[in-house]
Design a protein around this motif. Structure first.
Motif, PDB file in Angstrom:
ATOM      1  N   ALA A 193       0.836  -1.203   0.000  1.00 33.30           N
ATOM      2  CA  ALA A 193       0.000   0.000   0.000  1.00 33.30           C
ATOM      3  C   ALA A 193       0.869   1.250   0.000  1.00 33.30           C
ATOM      4  N   SER A 194       1.961   1.238   0.743  1.00 31.23           N
ATOM      5  CA  SER A 194       2.824   2.425   0.792  1.00 31.23           C
ATOM      6  C   SER A 194       3.518   2.652  -0.549  1.00 31.23           C
ATOM      7  N   MET A 195       3.893   1.586  -1.246  1.00 32.75           N
ATOM      8  CA  MET A 195       4.514   1.749  -2.559  1.00 32.75           C
ATOM      9  C   MET A 195       3.498   2.271  -3.571  1.00 32.75           C
ATOM     10  N   LEU A 196       2.274   1.774  -3.483  1.00 30.76           N
ATOM     11  CA  LEU A 196       1.219   2.262  -4.372  1.00 30.76           C
ATOM     12  C   LEU A 196       0.998   3.754  -4.150  1.00 30.76           C
ATOM     13  N   TRP A 197       1.027   4.166  -2.894  1.00 32.78           N
ATOM     14  CA  TRP A 197       0.873   5.583  -2.549  1.00 32.78           C
ATOM     15  C   TRP A 197       2.015   6.413  -3.132  1.00 32.78           C
ATOM     16  N   LYS A 198       3.261   5.931  -2.953  1.00 26.60           N
ATOM     17  CA  LYS A 198       4.425   6.654  -3.485  1.00 26.60           C
ATOM     18  C   LYS A 198       4.333   6.790  -4.998  1.00 26.60           C
ATOM     19  N   LEU A 199       3.964   5.706  -5.670  1.00 31.97           N
ATOM     20  CA  LEU A 199       3.864   5.740  -7.129  1.00 31.97           C
ATOM     21  C   LEU A 199       2.764   6.692  -7.580  1.00 31.97           C
ATOM     22  N   ALA A 200       1.648   6.688  -6.869  1.00 25.71           N
ATOM     23  CA  ALA A 200       0.564   7.613  -7.215  1.00 25.71           C
ATOM     24  C   ALA A 200       1.045   9.059  -7.084  1.00 25.71           C
ATOM     25  N   CYS A 201       1.807   9.345  -6.044  1.00 23.20           N
ATOM     26  CA  CYS A 201       2.326  10.709  -5.860  1.00 23.20           C
ATOM     27  C   CYS A 201       3.315  11.080  -6.958  1.00 23.20           C
ATOM     28  N   VAL A 202       4.237  10.182  -7.275  1.00 27.14           N
ATOM     29  CA  VAL A 202       5.246  10.450  -8.308  1.00 27.14           C
ATOM     30  C   VAL A 202       4.594  10.611  -9.678  1.00 27.14           C
ATOM     31  N   LEU A 203       3.580   9.799  -9.962  1.00 26.76           N
ATOM     32  CA  LEU A 203       2.932   9.829 -11.271  1.00 26.76           C
ATOM     33  C   LEU A 203       1.767  10.810 -11.324  1.00 26.76           C
ATOM     34  N   ASP A 204       1.522  11.497 -10.204  1.00 25.83           N
ATOM     35  CA  ASP A 204       0.489  12.530 -10.112  1.00 25.83           C
ATOM     36  C   ASP A 204      -0.904  12.015 -10.488  1.00 25.83           C
ATOM     37  N   VAL A 205      -1.281  10.907  -9.833  1.00 27.60           N
ATOM     38  CA  VAL A 205      -2.617  10.337 -10.017  1.00 27.60           C
ATOM     39  C   VAL A 205      -3.183   9.956  -8.650  1.00 27.60           C
ATOM     40  N   ASP A 206      -4.500   9.800  -8.591  1.00 32.06           N
ATOM     41  CA  ASP A 206      -5.131   9.262  -7.392  1.00 32.06           C
ATOM     42  C   ASP A 206      -4.894   7.752  -7.360  1.00 32.06           C
ATOM     43  N   ILE A 207      -4.933   7.175  -6.184  1.00 29.27           N
ATOM     44  CA  ILE A 207      -4.758   5.729  -6.034  1.00 29.27           C
ATOM     45  C   ILE A 207      -5.746   4.970  -6.922  1.00 29.27           C
ATOM     46  N   GLY A 208      -6.955   5.480  -7.024  1.00 25.02           N
ATOM     47  CA  GLY A 208      -7.988   4.818  -7.816  1.00 25.02           C
ATOM     48  C   GLY A 208      -7.617   4.642  -9.276  1.00 25.02           C
ATOM     49  N   TYR A 209      -6.714   5.466  -9.776  1.00 25.29           N
ATOM     50  CA  TYR A 209      -6.268   5.351 -11.172  1.00 25.29           C
ATOM     51  C   TYR A 209      -5.778   3.939 -11.469  1.00 25.29           C
ATOM     52  N   PHE A 210      -5.040   3.365 -10.535  1.00 22.23           N
ATOM     53  CA  PHE A 210      -4.451   2.050 -10.755  1.00 22.23           C
ATOM     54  C   PHE A 210      -5.506   0.947 -10.864  1.00 22.23           C
ATOM     55  N   PHE A 211      -6.696   1.204 -10.320  1.00 26.44           N
ATOM     56  CA  PHE A 211      -7.746   0.195 -10.302  1.00 26.44           C
ATOM     57  C   PHE A 211      -8.863   0.462 -11.306  1.00 26.44           C
ATOM     58  N   ALA A 212      -8.689   1.472 -12.142  1.00 21.62           N
ATOM     59  CA  ALA A 212      -9.713   1.805 -13.132  1.00 21.62           C
ATOM     60  C   ALA A 212      -9.968   0.595 -14.023  1.00 21.62           C
ATOM     61  N   GLY A 213     -11.219   0.180 -14.094  1.00 20.67           N
ATOM     62  CA  GLY A 213     -11.586  -0.964 -14.914  1.00 20.67           C
ATOM     63  C   GLY A 213     -11.650  -2.273 -14.162  1.00 20.67           C
ATOM     64  N   ALA A 214     -11.227  -2.272 -12.911  1.00 19.90           N
ATOM     65  CA  ALA A 214     -11.294  -3.511 -12.117  1.00 19.90           C
ATOM     66  C   ALA A 214     -12.742  -3.781 -11.734  1.00 19.90           C
ATOM     67  N   ARG A 215     -13.094  -5.050 -11.748  1.00 23.38           N
ATOM     68  CA  ARG A 215     -14.453  -5.445 -11.366  1.00 23.38           C
ATOM     69  C   ARG A 215     -14.409  -6.342 -10.151  1.00 23.38           C
ATOM     70  N   ARG A 216     -15.427  -6.214  -9.344  1.00 23.59           N
ATOM     71  CA  ARG A 216     -15.538  -7.114  -8.195  1.00 23.59           C
ATOM     72  C   ARG A 216     -15.928  -8.500  -8.697  1.00 23.59           C
ATOM     73  N   PRO A 217     -15.464  -9.533  -8.005  1.00 25.35           N
ATOM     74  CA  PRO A 217     -15.881 -10.878  -8.403  1.00 25.35           C
ATOM     75  C   PRO A 217     -17.390 -11.011  -8.275  1.00 25.35           C
ATOM     76  N   THR A 218     -18.018 -11.727  -9.197  1.00 23.48           N
ATOM     77  CA  THR A 218     -19.470 -11.868  -9.162  1.00 23.48           C
ATOM     78  C   THR A 218     -19.916 -12.885  -8.132  1.00 23.48           C
ATOM     79  N   GLU A 219     -19.088 -13.857  -7.841  1.00 20.82           N
ATOM     80  CA  GLU A 219     -19.433 -14.861  -6.843  1.00 20.82           C
ATOM     81  C   GLU A 219     -18.280 -14.998  -5.868  1.00 20.82           C
ATOM     82  N   THR A 220     -18.620 -15.243  -4.626  1.00 21.84           N
ATOM     83  CA  THR A 220     -17.578 -15.496  -3.650  1.00 21.84           C
ATOM     84  C   THR A 220     -17.413 -16.994  -3.499  1.00 21.84           C
TER      85      THR A 220
END
Length: 92
Positions: A50-77
């Motif tokens: 999580a801390s590396m994701l945060w650092k990368l988001a800061c360096v790349l000037d994006v929100d954390i959510g950028y990395f997950f754009a297009g991700a879908r929740r599993p339909t079944e557990t």
């Protein structure tokens, strides 16, 4: 074997890095790792903390959510997810 979400995050990292015209070495230096680690993140052979994701988001000037754009929740557990939820519910 990497998870689909790890692959998505890696693709987003590569996409944004290239869009900004940065090399893996430049990004690595900015977040305090070697360029090989950025390579591993981009191809999803290593997961990011999580801390590396945060650092990368800061360096790349994006929100954390950028990395997950297009991700879908599993339909079944599956049974593991249901069991984890049951244990969590009991503990609360």
């Amino acid at each position: 074997m990497s998870d689909d979400v790890d692959a998505l995050v890696g693709r987003q990292l590569r996409r944004r890095r290239r869009l900004l015209g940065l090399t893996q070495s430049q990004v690595a230096e900015a977040v305090g790792v070697r360029f090989q680690q950025i390579q591993k993140y981009e191809c999803a052979s290593n997961r990011m903390s999580a801390s590396m994701l945060w650092k990368l988001a800061c360096v790349l000037d994006v929100d954390i959510g950028y990395f997950f754009a297009g991700a879908r929740r599993p339909t079944e557990t599956g049974p593991d997810e249901r069991r984890a939820f049951e244990l969590y519910a009991r503990a609360a």
